[in-house]
Write a protein that holds these residues in place. Structure first.
Motif, mmCIF file in Angstrom:
data_model
loop_
_atom_site.group_PDB
_atom_site.id
_atom_site.type_symbol
_atom_site.label_atom_id
_atom_site.label_comp_id
_atom_site.label_asym_id
_atom_site.label_seq_id
_atom_site.Cartn_x
_atom_site.Cartn_y
_atom_site.Cartn_z
ATOM 1 N N ASP A 68 0.872 -1.177 0.000
ATOM 2 C CA ASP A 68 0.000 0.000 0.000
ATOM 3 C C ASP A 68 0.904 1.220 0.000
ATOM 4 O O ASP A 68 1.521 1.541 1.024
ATOM 5 N N GLY A 69 1.024 1.881 -1.164
ATOM 6 C CA GLY A 69 1.978 2.978 -1.273
ATOM 7 C C GLY A 69 3.388 2.440 -1.192
ATOM 8 O O GLY A 69 3.829 1.684 -2.049
ATOM 9 N N HIS A 269 7.572 -1.389 -7.371
ATOM 10 C CA HIS A 269 7.680 -0.097 -6.689
ATOM 11 C C HIS A 269 8.855 0.707 -7.253
ATOM 12 O O HIS A 269 8.749 1.921 -7.478
ATOM 13 N N GLU A 272 7.914 2.080 -10.700
ATOM 14 C CA GLU A 272 6.981 3.208 -10.592
ATOM 15 C C GLU A 272 7.637 4.441 -10.002
ATOM 16 O O GLU A 272 7.245 5.561 -10.299
ATOM 17 N N ASP A 328 -1.033 -4.703 -10.072
ATOM 18 C CA ASP A 328 -0.815 -3.327 -9.634
ATOM 19 C C ASP A 328 -2.098 -2.548 -9.882
ATOM 20 O O ASP A 328 -2.462 -2.263 -11.023
ATOM 21 N N ASP A 333 -3.214 2.647 -5.603
ATOM 22 C CA ASP A 333 -1.857 2.602 -5.050
ATOM 23 C C ASP A 333 -1.633 1.339 -4.244
ATOM 24 O O ASP A 333 -0.955 1.348 -3.209
ATOM 25 N N CYS A 369 -9.002 0.702 -1.063
ATOM 26 C CA CYS A 369 -9.033 1.501 -2.281
ATOM 27 C C CYS A 369 -10.004 2.659 -2.096
ATOM 28 O O CYS A 369 -11.210 2.463 -2.000
#
Length: 373
Positions: A68-69, A269, A272, A328, A333, A369
């Motif tokens: 998450d992030g 990650h 991105e 993803d 995120d 979400c």
């Protein structure tokens, strides 16, 4: 069966060590390892752990991880890495993620474009000095629109030149079918071969230097490890054909990545966060062709998932049992990785464990979400 948790900060690890590069990278020296924090969500563990426990009773052996992030909010490992049920799967156990390797190969080709080594719009034959042999562009091969099929001919070769000739000989009508979507292992096997020509080193060496090191991901490749050693990577439900156990060009660019679930999270990650790619990283989620499941991308698919919206879906499956997802969720995120080596068998009448796990886990992720599509 064990569900293993963790509490730590990590920069996933061994790949961060310095090594002697085979080719000088143009990656800016200011880039640092994108660090993920492990902050496990108790409610998520309370709901997903029983799902894994139930599947472990049916033979599942693998890992699930959720990001998450920049925080890993769930880590689960269940079952055993060996066939004698003596060596438990841990968070560090590697699994063959099969066609998710295509995404890594796509990243390598985009990286070569950023470094000025190729142009995606040029004929891929420029890499071998023979445009007539491969008149299709790099972009077409990446998008599965270069006309190549899936003969798996490259599995027969451990020599770059012979593998290249084998693929071209097995696809005499490829150029005439360019523009038509054909999901193709041969195409990505070809890209793996061309990666070696472009970077003037092995596929594994290029992947390590250009992607895995900047992403700080601990991973390996088919042919680098002892396939009978469950501490190297999890043993499959069925032994792969003996002829495939060696390093070969059918198990590199299309399906040879060995990695953990949290390694997949770290890789995505880093991509991105532009620790691996710069401006071209957005090319990875551009739709290329309309399909029944969604839209094709470079190395994956764009799909719509209930409660989670649009997702980049990377997936792998091998006949001998290895199967995986890297999902993803672009509007949330969130990123989910599922890996296993245990099928179930094709003749069982059951869907792969990756599919059995996906929907119930996604149902637990939907509340995270905030703005699904």
């Amino acid at each position: 069966m064990r569900i293993i948790g963790a509490i730590a900060c990590l920069c996933l690890t061994a790949a961060c060590a310095e090594s002697e590069p085979a080719r000088s990278s143009t990656a800016p020296s200011s880039r640092v390892c994108p660090t993920l924090t492990v902050s496990l969500d108790a409610d998520l563990r309370a709901h997903i752990d029983p799902i894994l426990e139930a599947k472990a009773e049916e033979g599942f052996a693998g890992q699930v991880a959720v990001l998450d992030g920049d925080q890993i909010i769930y880590l689960g490992a269940a079952g055993h890495a060996d066939l004698a049920s003596e060596i438990p799967v841990t968070h560090e156990t590697h699994f063959q993620v099969s066609s998710i390797t295509k995404y890594l190969t796509a990243v390598l080709i985009l990286k070569a474009s950023e470094e000025g080594l190729i142009d995606l719009g040029d004929p891929a034959g420029t890499s071998i000095g023979d445009v007539e042999a491969i008149p299709q562009t790099y972009a077409q091969i990446l998008a599965h629109t270069a006309g190549y099929a899936s003969s798996y001919i490259a599995e027969n070769y451990d020599d770059n030149a012979l593998a290249l000739s084998g693929i071209l000989d097995a696809n005499p009508e490829a150029a005439s079918r360019a523009g038509e979507f054909r999901y193709s292992n041969d195409g990505y096997d070809l890209l793996g071969i061309l990666v070696e020509r472009i970077y003037r080193t092995s596929y594994e060496g290029a992947a390590q230097l250009e992607v895995l090191d900047p992403a700080c991901v601990d991973a390996g490749f088919w042919g680098q490890v002892d396939h009978s050693d469950p501490t190297a990577f999890a043993r499959a439900l069925i032994e792969p054909p003996p002829a495939l156990l060696r390093r070969n060009y059918g198990m590199l660019g299309a399906s040879g990545l060995l990695i953990s679930a949290q390694g997949l999270l770290q890789l995505q990650h880093a991509i991105e966060s532009e620790a691996v790619l710069g401006a071209t990283h957005g090319e990875l989620i551009e739709p290329r062709a309309e399909l029944s499941i969604g839209r094709a991308t470079y190395g994956g698919f764009l799909v719509e998932r209930p409660g989670l919206g649009r997702a980049l879906s990377l997936r792998g499956y091998m006949d001998w049992g290895d199967n995986a997802y890297l999902m993803d969720y672009l509007e949330c995120d969130l990123t989910l990785a599922i890996v296993t080596s245990r099928g179930p068998r094709e003749d069982s009448g059951k869907s792969p464990f990756r599919d059995q796990l996906l929907e119930p886990i996604e149902a637990e992720l939907a509340p995270f979400c905030e703005s699904p599509a």
